[in-house]
Design a protein around this motif. Sequence first.
Motif, PDB file in Angstrom:
ATOM      1  N   GLU A   1       0.827  -1.208   0.000  1.00  0.00           N
ATOM      2  CA  GLU A   1       0.000   0.000   0.000  1.00  0.00           C
ATOM      3  C   GLU A   1       0.861   1.258   0.000  1.00  0.00           C
ATOM      4  O   GLU A   1       0.563   2.238  -0.689  1.00  0.00           O
ATOM      5  N   THR A   2       1.947   1.225   0.782  1.00  0.00           N
ATOM      6  CA  THR A   2       2.862   2.367   0.830  1.00  0.00           C
ATOM      7  C   THR A   2       3.521   2.581  -0.522  1.00  0.00           C
ATOM      8  O   THR A   2       3.657   3.721  -0.994  1.00  0.00           O
TER       9      THR A   2
ATOM     10  N   SER B   1       4.350  11.492   2.104  1.00  0.00           N
ATOM     11  CA  SER B   1       4.479  10.688   3.316  1.00  0.00           C
ATOM     12  C   SER B   1       4.946   9.270   2.988  1.00  0.00           C
ATOM     13  O   SER B   1       5.836   8.720   3.658  1.00  0.00           O
ATOM     14  N   ALA B   2       4.359   8.675   1.949  1.00  0.00           N
ATOM     15  CA  ALA B   2       4.740   7.316   1.546  1.00  0.00           C
ATOM     16  C   ALA B   2       6.184   7.283   1.052  1.00  0.00           C
ATOM     17  O   ALA B   2       6.944   6.361   1.367  1.00  0.00           O
TER      18      ALA B   2
ATOM     19  N   SER C   1       0.222  15.211  -0.135  1.00  0.00           N
ATOM     20  CA  SER C   1       0.748  14.926   1.203  1.00  0.00           C
ATOM     21  C   SER C   1       0.851  13.426   1.444  1.00  0.00           C
ATOM     22  O   SER C   1       1.785  12.957   2.101  1.00  0.00           O
ATOM     23  N   GLU C   2      -0.104  12.643   0.893  1.00  0.00           N
ATOM     24  CA  GLU C   2      -0.066  11.185   1.057  1.00  0.00           C
ATOM     25  C   GLU C   2       1.096  10.587   0.266  1.00  0.00           C
ATOM     26  O   GLU C   2       1.756   9.642   0.725  1.00  0.00           O
TER      27      GLU C   2
ATOM     28  N   PHE D   1       1.152   4.352  -3.115  1.00  0.00           N
ATOM     29  CA  PHE D   1       1.071   5.798  -2.922  1.00  0.00           C
ATOM     30  C   PHE D   1       2.355   6.480  -3.388  1.00  0.00           C
ATOM     31  O   PHE D   1       2.324   7.531  -4.036  1.00  0.00           O
TER      32      PHE D   1
ATOM     33  N   VAL E   1      -4.572  10.990  -5.826  1.00  0.00           N
ATOM     34  CA  VAL E   1      -4.317  10.956  -4.384  1.00  0.00           C
ATOM     35  C   VAL E   1      -3.703  12.292  -3.968  1.00  0.00           C
ATOM     36  O   VAL E   1      -3.127  13.008  -4.793  1.00  0.00           O
ATOM     37  N   ARG E   2      -3.813  12.615  -2.693  1.00  0.00           N
ATOM     38  CA  ARG E   2      -3.279  13.876  -2.192  1.00  0.00           C
ATOM     39  C   ARG E   2      -1.759  13.871  -2.230  1.00  0.00           C
ATOM     40  O   ARG E   2      -1.118  12.852  -1.967  1.00  0.00           O
TER      41      ARG E   2
END
Length: 336
Positions: free
Chosen positions: A261-262, A307-308, A303-304, A265, A300-301
């Motif tokens: 999942e990471t 972060s990933a 920021s996401e 993103f 997707v954002r």
Amino acid sequence: MTEKAKLEGVERSAILLLSLGEDEAAEVMRYLTPKEVQKLGVSMASLQRVSRDEAEAVLRDFRQRLERQTALGVGTDQYIRNMLVKALGPDKANSIIERILQGGEATGLENLKWMDARAVAELIKLEHPQVVAMVLAYMEPDQAAEIVHYLPERLRYEALLRVATLESVQPNALRELNEVFEQQLSGSANRVNVATLGGVKSAAEIMNNLEGSLATNIMAKIKEQDDDLAQKIQDQMFVFDDLVGVDDRGIQALLRDVPSETLIFALKGASPDLREKFFKNMSKRAAEMMRDDLEARGPVRVSEVESAQKEILAIAMRLESAGQLSLGGSSGEAYI
């Protein structure tokens, strides 16, 4: 999808610790880093209902992993010492070794690593920028980056500038600083052994952990004051797309530790070359599934994505410290 697959790694760890009981869980916590303790604590507090199947799956998986370990039972002081030095390097390992093997308490500076980033920023925001720089250099890069986020704007770039120019600290100065924080935090007076602190690489590692816009603003201010130093920091910084320069063996090691999942993103914001780099180091079936997941995910954002990507970079740097892959600087030659 199995119960095990539904749970993130930190959630499985939280379930395991909750299953152990207070005393045993506390004993395990003693060997974790401040960041790991915080993540586990949040996960344990947020768990609502855990089904019997989920708990049994976690315990079964843990038992299977334990049975595969070959070093279980060695447990000598020398084994632990050698393992930590190889994993962390002698400087970082010393304070941990002291606490684990000799039962030593954390020093004043070491105690800061266990505090919330906002609380540390509040504690040091009125200190001289040189003191702030020493504290940031002593922290792990991701913790230092969190602290920088909460510092006043003017202090941010001044502190990072001083981190980059900080090469070594006189033992007396470090000892005095340690004693100040011991008094403020009511800690115990233990000795700190640090030969070097800060430098361009340290500043670059902190910058790597800052959010994109904040890092850009700080770098611009450093560049205004010292263009050559800003370039040196930039040369040492490692961004996600620089992973294209990691060899196939290193990418494969990274894929073993990165949750799917990471990665999804992170790859949403990656260059086409880097995406292909990851795909070619997967099995054909896994690569096809990843491509399908990327298309199905939709927008997707930012920021996401950031972060990933930071999470994967942190894993990559840990693997580099363990000798499992080699990271080049952003100025290094990439393999296409």
